[in-house]
Write an enzyme that holds these catalytic residues in place. Structure first.
Site, PDB file in Angstrom:
ATOM      1  N   ARG A 182       0.055  -8.660  13.860  1.00  0.00           N
ATOM      2  CA  ARG A 182      -0.574  -7.786  12.865  1.00  0.00           C
ATOM      3  C   ARG A 182      -1.416  -8.594  11.880  1.00  0.00           C
ATOM      4  O   ARG A 182      -2.481  -8.146  11.462  1.00  0.00           O
ATOM      5  CB  ARG A 182       0.505  -6.963  12.152  1.00  0.00           C
ATOM      6  CG  ARG A 182       1.064  -5.875  13.070  1.00  0.00           C
ATOM      7  CD  ARG A 182       2.421  -5.400  12.636  1.00  0.00           C
ATOM      8  NE  ARG A 182       2.388  -4.734  11.356  1.00  0.00           N
ATOM      9  CZ  ARG A 182       3.430  -4.630  10.546  1.00  0.00           C
ATOM     10  NH1 ARG A 182       4.600  -5.141  10.894  1.00  0.00           N
ATOM     11  NH2 ARG A 182       3.315  -4.001   9.417  1.00  0.00           N
ATOM     12  N   ARG A 235      11.728  -5.168   4.843  1.00  0.00           N
ATOM     13  CA  ARG A 235      11.398  -3.758   4.569  1.00  0.00           C
ATOM     14  C   ARG A 235      12.378  -2.825   5.299  1.00  0.00           C
ATOM     15  O   ARG A 235      12.718  -3.048   6.458  1.00  0.00           O
ATOM     16  CB  ARG A 235       9.973  -3.462   5.037  1.00  0.00           C
ATOM     17  CG  ARG A 235       9.621  -1.984   5.001  1.00  0.00           C
ATOM     18  CD  ARG A 235       8.137  -1.737   4.981  1.00  0.00           C
ATOM     19  NE  ARG A 235       7.437  -2.228   6.144  1.00  0.00           N
ATOM     20  CZ  ARG A 235       6.101  -2.218   6.270  1.00  0.00           C
ATOM     21  NH1 ARG A 235       5.343  -1.752   5.291  1.00  0.00           N
ATOM     22  NH2 ARG A 235       5.530  -2.682   7.356  1.00  0.00           N
ATOM     23  N   LYS A 240       0.827  -1.216   0.000  1.00  0.00           N
ATOM     24  CA  LYS A 240       0.000   0.000   0.000  1.00  0.00           C
ATOM     25  C   LYS A 240       0.863   1.269   0.000  1.00  0.00           C
ATOM     26  O   LYS A 240       0.662   2.161  -0.810  1.00  0.00           O
ATOM     27  CB  LYS A 240      -0.938   0.021   1.231  1.00  0.00           C
ATOM     28  CG  LYS A 240      -1.880  -1.178   1.284  1.00  0.00           C
ATOM     29  CD  LYS A 240      -2.813  -1.120   2.482  1.00  0.00           C
ATOM     30  CE  LYS A 240      -2.095  -1.219   3.819  1.00  0.00           C
ATOM     31  NZ  LYS A 240      -1.410  -2.505   4.085  1.00  0.00           N
ATOM     32  N   ARG A 249      -9.556   0.465   9.024  1.00  0.00           N
ATOM     33  CA  ARG A 249      -9.085  -0.891   9.306  1.00  0.00           C
ATOM     34  C   ARG A 249     -10.123  -1.694  10.079  1.00  0.00           C
ATOM     35  O   ARG A 249      -9.870  -2.857  10.377  1.00  0.00           O
ATOM     36  CB  ARG A 249      -7.829  -0.794  10.159  1.00  0.00           C
ATOM     37  CG  ARG A 249      -6.525  -1.131   9.411  1.00  0.00           C
ATOM     38  CD  ARG A 249      -5.426  -0.998  10.435  1.00  0.00           C
ATOM     39  NE  ARG A 249      -4.183  -1.581  10.134  1.00  0.00           N
ATOM     40  CZ  ARG A 249      -3.137  -0.953   9.607  1.00  0.00           C
ATOM     41  NH1 ARG A 249      -3.247   0.279   9.193  1.00  0.00           N
ATOM     42  NH2 ARG A 249      -1.996  -1.568   9.478  1.00  0.00           N
ATOM     43  N   ARG A 264      11.480  -0.936  10.776  1.00  0.00           N
ATOM     44  CA  ARG A 264      10.388  -0.634  11.709  1.00  0.00           C
ATOM     45  C   ARG A 264      10.403  -1.611  12.870  1.00  0.00           C
ATOM     46  O   ARG A 264      10.634  -2.806  12.676  1.00  0.00           O
ATOM     47  CB  ARG A 264       9.045  -0.748  10.977  1.00  0.00           C
ATOM     48  CG  ARG A 264       8.597   0.548  10.356  1.00  0.00           C
ATOM     49  CD  ARG A 264       7.383   0.382   9.482  1.00  0.00           C
ATOM     50  NE  ARG A 264       6.241  -0.257  10.126  1.00  0.00           N
ATOM     51  CZ  ARG A 264       5.039  -0.335   9.583  1.00  0.00           C
ATOM     52  NH1 ARG A 264       4.821   0.199   8.384  1.00  0.00           N
ATOM     53  NH2 ARG A 264       4.051  -0.932  10.198  1.00  0.00           N
TER      54      ARG A 264
HETATM   55  P1  ADP Z   1       2.200  -1.864   3.224  1.00  0.00           P
HETATM   56  O1  ADP Z   1       2.203  -0.355   3.185  1.00  0.00           O
HETATM   57  O2  ADP Z   1       0.994  -2.462   2.549  1.00  0.00           O
HETATM   58  O3  ADP Z   1       2.406  -2.426   4.603  1.00  0.00           O
HETATM   59  P2  ADP Z   1       4.758  -1.597   1.810  1.00  0.00           P
HETATM   60  O4  ADP Z   1       4.389  -0.751   0.640  1.00  0.00           O
HETATM   61  O5  ADP Z   1       5.509  -0.942   2.900  1.00  0.00           O
HETATM   62  O6  ADP Z   1       3.435  -2.373   2.380  1.00  0.00           O
HETATM   63  O7  ADP Z   1       5.569  -2.865   1.254  1.00  0.00           O
HETATM   64  C1  ADP Z   1       6.103  -3.845   2.149  1.00  0.00           C
HETATM   65  C2  ADP Z   1       7.485  -4.280   1.650  1.00  0.00           C
HETATM   66  O8  ADP Z   1       7.358  -5.025   0.451  1.00  0.00           O
HETATM   67  C3  ADP Z   1       8.432  -3.114   1.351  1.00  0.00           C
HETATM   68  O9  ADP Z   1       9.739  -3.478   1.735  1.00  0.00           O
HETATM   69  C4  ADP Z   1       8.322  -2.948  -0.181  1.00  0.00           C
HETATM   70  O10 ADP Z   1       9.553  -2.469  -0.737  1.00  0.00           O
HETATM   71  C5  ADP Z   1       8.031  -4.379  -0.644  1.00  0.00           C
HETATM   72  N1  ADP Z   1       7.109  -4.437  -1.779  1.00  0.00           N
HETATM   73  C6  ADP Z   1       6.048  -3.633  -2.027  1.00  0.00           C
HETATM   74  N2  ADP Z   1       5.412  -3.998  -3.159  1.00  0.00           N
HETATM   75  C7  ADP Z   1       6.084  -5.087  -3.620  1.00  0.00           C
HETATM   76  C8  ADP Z   1       5.921  -5.938  -4.778  1.00  0.00           C
HETATM   77  N3  ADP Z   1       4.929  -5.747  -5.653  1.00  0.00           N
HETATM   78  N4  ADP Z   1       6.810  -6.956  -4.927  1.00  0.00           N
HETATM   79  C9  ADP Z   1       7.817  -7.156  -4.031  1.00  0.00           C
HETATM   80  N5  ADP Z   1       8.022  -6.392  -2.949  1.00  0.00           N
HETATM   81  C10 ADP Z   1       7.165  -5.369  -2.738  1.00  0.00           C
HETATM   82  P1  AMP Z   2       0.862   0.501   9.168  1.00  0.00           P
HETATM   83  O1  AMP Z   2       1.955   1.520   9.018  1.00  0.00           O
HETATM   84  O2  AMP Z   2      -0.348   0.814   8.348  1.00  0.00           O
HETATM   85  O3  AMP Z   2       1.361  -0.909   8.975  1.00  0.00           O
HETATM   86  O4  AMP Z   2       0.364   0.618  10.685  1.00  0.00           O
HETATM   87  C1  AMP Z   2       1.258   0.383  11.756  1.00  0.00           C
HETATM   88  C2  AMP Z   2       0.479   0.258  13.057  1.00  0.00           C
HETATM   89  O5  AMP Z   2      -0.204   1.489  13.341  1.00  0.00           O
HETATM   90  C3  AMP Z   2      -0.604  -0.817  13.121  1.00  0.00           C
HETATM   91  O6  AMP Z   2      -0.090  -2.109  13.439  1.00  0.00           O
HETATM   92  C4  AMP Z   2      -1.501  -0.268  14.243  1.00  0.00           C
HETATM   93  O7  AMP Z   2      -0.914  -0.476  15.519  1.00  0.00           O
HETATM   94  C5  AMP Z   2      -1.459   1.247  13.962  1.00  0.00           C
HETATM   95  N1  AMP Z   2      -2.515   1.655  13.014  1.00  0.00           N
HETATM   96  C6  AMP Z   2      -2.330   2.217  11.789  1.00  0.00           C
HETATM   97  N2  AMP Z   2      -3.506   2.499  11.208  1.00  0.00           N
HETATM   98  C7  AMP Z   2      -4.479   2.106  12.073  1.00  0.00           C
HETATM   99  C8  AMP Z   2      -5.890   2.113  12.039  1.00  0.00           C
HETATM  100  N3  AMP Z   2      -6.572   2.584  10.977  1.00  0.00           N
HETATM  101  N4  AMP Z   2      -6.565   1.624  13.114  1.00  0.00           N
HETATM  102  C9  AMP Z   2      -5.898   1.166  14.191  1.00  0.00           C
HETATM  103  N5  AMP Z   2      -4.566   1.104  14.282  1.00  0.00           N
HETATM  104  C10 AMP Z   2      -3.845   1.573  13.234  1.00  0.00           C
END
Ligand code: ADP
Ligand code: AMP
Length: 216
Positions: free
Chosen positions: A171, A127, A13, A88, A160
């Site tokens: 998660r 990541r 995302k 969420r 992270r």
């Molecule tokens: P989200 O925001 O949904 O938690 P991220 O965009 O941070 O996910 O992506 C999670 C990890 O996977 C990051 O390290 C990113 O570089 C990698 N990633 C994202 N999209 C892809 C893809 N299509 N193929 C492989 N790796 C990806």
């Molecule tokens: P994310 O960066 O989206 O993976 O979110 C990291 C963490 O932030 C999650 O595991 C939750 O602890 C908190 N969080 C983010 N967005 C929400 C949401 N919409 N509702 C509740 N907790 C959230």
């Protein structure tokens, strides 16, 4: 454009949102990023949410909804927004509907980035994020040119604290609260599904073509 991004943790995302923000010029509003910034700055909000983020549990709805409503009332969100990581839960989705109705706006699309659960652990544990500009990398799938250094701003990359196997497990369990939103938005007729298992640029072409159609 009023867009939300749905998908499991690690679906891609944030990666897609950054490209949409750059090309379409709408603010990328990530609740996770907002909470992490508050924790880093040790604000009262940061102190309140820290335990939830560290453990991988969801922050309570009331608090999350308040934070998002405040953010959506800022000027830059007038031209649209891309919500990443919100809503969420069903309560959050209903609250967003209410806020949009009050603003006289509607959701254009809920983009659902679908990936099989098996790929997520490797994505999340690999990541890395830039401390200065927030750009997301992956050790294997999207590595920086120089290890540990951001290509864009030469900032330091970090992992992270909730991208550990233990927090990732929590998660993924918490995602059961988010999964019903796919049907919620399908029933509203705004769900668009994208195959998130493809390489990043292929996923983006799919996202882009959906958004370009919305603009016509
Ligand atoms: P989200 O925001 O949904 O938690 P991220 O965009 O941070 O996910 O992506 C999670 C990890 O996977 C990051 O390290 C990113 O570089 C990698 N990633 C994202 N999209 C892809 C893809 N299509 N193929 C492989 N790796 C990806
Ligand atoms: P994310 O960066 O989206 O993976 O979110 C990291 C963490 O932030 C999650 O595991 C939750 O602890 C908190 N969080 C983010 N967005 C929400 C949401 N919409 N509702 C509740 N907790 C959230």
């Amino acid at each position: 454009m009023q867009i939300i991004l749905l998908g499991m943790p690690g679906a891609g995302k944030g990666t897609q949102a950054a490209q949409v923000r750059d090309e379409f010029g709408i603010p990328h509003i990530s609740t996770g990023d907002m909470f992490r910034a508050a924790i880093a700055a040790e604000t009262p909000l940061g102190l309140e949410v820290k335990e939830y983020l560290d453990s991988g549990k969801l922050v309570p709805d009331e608090l999350t909804i308040r934070v998002v409503n405040e953010r959506l009332s800022q000027d830059d969100a007038n031209k649209g927004f891309l919500l990443d990581g919100f809503p969420r839960t069903l309560a959050q989705a209903q609250a967003l509907d209410e806020s949009l109705a009050k603003m006289g706006r509607t959701l254009d699309t809920a983009l659902y980035i679908h990936v099989p659960q098996e790929v997520l652990l490797a994505r999340l544990t690999g990541r890395r994020i830039c401390k200065s500009c927030g750009t997301t990398y992956h050790l294997v799938f999207q590595p920086p040119v120089e290890a540990g250094v951001c290509d864009k701003c030469a900032g330091e990359l970090y992992q992270r604290s909730d991208d550990t196997e233990e927090a990732v497990k929590t998660r993924l369990e918490q995602y059961s609260q988010t999964a019903p939103l796919v049907d919620y938005y399908r029933n509203q007729g705004v769900l668009q599904q994208v195959d998130g298992q493809q390489p990043i640029d292929k996923v983006y072409s799919q996202v882009r073509s959906i958004l370009l159609k919305l603009q016509v």
